[in-house]
Design an enzyme around this catalytic site. Structure first.
Site, short mmCIF file in Angstrom:
data_model
loop_
_atom_site.label_atom_id
_atom_site.label_comp_id
_atom_site.label_asym_id
_atom_site.label_seq_id
_atom_site.Cartn_x
_atom_site.Cartn_y
_atom_site.Cartn_z
N ASP A 1 -9.49 -5.70 -4.54
CA ASP A 1 -8.64 -4.72 -3.87
C ASP A 1 -9.17 -3.30 -4.04
O ASP A 1 -9.66 -2.93 -5.12
CB ASP A 1 -7.23 -4.80 -4.50
CG ASP A 1 -6.12 -4.36 -3.59
OD1 ASP A 1 -6.32 -3.42 -2.80
OD2 ASP A 1 -5.04 -4.96 -3.69
N HIS B 1 -7.34 -6.00 -0.38
CA HIS B 1 -6.12 -5.26 -0.07
C HIS B 1 -5.20 -6.05 0.85
O HIS B 1 -3.98 -5.99 0.71
CB HIS B 1 -6.51 -3.93 0.58
CG HIS B 1 -5.46 -2.88 0.53
ND1 HIS B 1 -4.85 -2.48 -0.64
CD2 HIS B 1 -4.89 -2.11 1.52
CE1 HIS B 1 -3.97 -1.51 -0.37
NE2 HIS B 1 -3.97 -1.29 0.92
N SER C 1 0.84 -1.20 0.00
CA SER C 1 0.00 0.00 0.00
C SER C 1 0.88 1.26 0.00
O SER C 1 1.72 1.43 -0.88
CB SER C 1 -0.96 -0.05 1.20
OG SER C 1 -1.99 0.88 1.08
#
Length: 306
Positions: free
Chosen positions: A258, A285, A118
């Site tokens: 995601d 995610h 991320s």
């Protein structure tokens, strides 16, 4: 099997103008006789806990891993007084911290790999584009290449939520009400689809989310009040524009559901010269929890090939 060797430490990190004596906390799992994998957590401000499944890579592939809490969170020095300070919370702050850690552990000489998840992937790509000595490979896990594209993707995902949930989110955003129980309940509808599809959320992930609640200065200043309301100082970030400078092999991973959708990782794939892209089915995610074995095998095989 004998216990994994673990060393914890702190690295002084000088920040000009700071009245504190900042330190970065880190943990090394394995012996630093071979190039390790540095793990860059998300947020910013989420802390290392939710990255602990990556220790699987050491246990299965004998590649040492390094976890650390980025400045401002976890066991590293915190700066709650800098909440909202755009001049303090910058990419440069975190890139210099990473370089400071690499130099402290003498990894420029030994060599090292990086895995950024991320926000951590955004940080890792920025650092990799500077061509640091010793960097051998880069893994970008659910890492946006463009925040405008990420924001557009989130807006689309929000549009797919039930109407009553959308209405609550829209009304709270208009009022700037990001702390009400109604907003939090509506946000969970998004997170359970696109952040982590496991129920309940894994405890290490809950610990990291707890960091964001306990000390949100970096997150709120750089990102905004939530995963899908991006109004912070990196809202216009287009990291892919420097990605042509990344000259090491790269692996790009995201999940089928995601919040970091295909459109906002594709620029990495189109710009980095040596890159492979895998989308993990039935995952979001937190795909390193949801499809843990698949994720670790992808990373481990990639690192071993490199």
């Amino acid at each position: 099997m004998s216990p994994s060797p673990v060393v914890e430490g702190e690295v002084p990190y000088e920040i000009p103008g700071s009245s504190k004596s900042p330190k970065t906390w880190y943990k090394v799992v394995g012996d630093l006789h071979t190039p390790p994998l540095i793990l860059l957590h998300g947020g910013p401000g989420a802390g290392h806990e939710y990255m602990t499944p990556m220790i699987d890579i050491y246990e299965k592939y004998n590649i040492p891993v390094i976890l650390y809490d980025q400045i401002g969170c976890g066991r590293s020095t915190r700066f709650p007084e800098k909440n909202g300070d755009d001049s303090f919370w910058t990419f440069d702050l975190f890139v210099k911290e990473l370089e400071n850690l690499v130099a402290h552990l003498k990894l420029h000489e030994l060599g090292f790999h990086m895995l950024g998840q991320s926000w951590g992937g955004m940080l890792g790509a920025t650092y990799a584009a500077q061509k640091p000595k010793g960097l051998k490979s880069l893994i970008l896990a659910s890492a946006p290449a463009s925040i405008p594209l990420y924001a557009a993707g989130c807006r689309y995902l929000l549009s797919q939520l039930p109407e009553d949930v959308r209405t609550v989110i829209e009304e709270c955003e208009k009022k700037g009400d990001f702390e009400s129980p109604e907003y939090e309940a509506a946000s969970i509808q998004f997170y359970s689809r696109h952040l982590c599809r496991l129920d309940p959320f894994p405890q290490p992930l809950m610990e990291s989310l707890g960091h964001l609640q306990e000390e949100p200065s970096a997150y709120v200043t750089m990102q905004g009040p939530s995963e899908f309301t991006i109004v912070g100082n990196f809202k216009d970030w287009e990291g892919w524009k420097e990605a042509h400078n990344i000259d090491v092999p790269a692996l790009l991973i995201n999940g089928e559901y995601d919040e970091v959708r295909d459109a906002c990782v594709e620029p990495w794939f189109c710009t980095i010269r040596r890159i492979r892209w895998v989308t993990i089915e039935d995952a979001s995610h937190a795909n390193h929890f949801e499809k843990r074995e698949r994720f670790m095998d992808l990373c481990g095989d990639f690192l071993r090939e490199g």
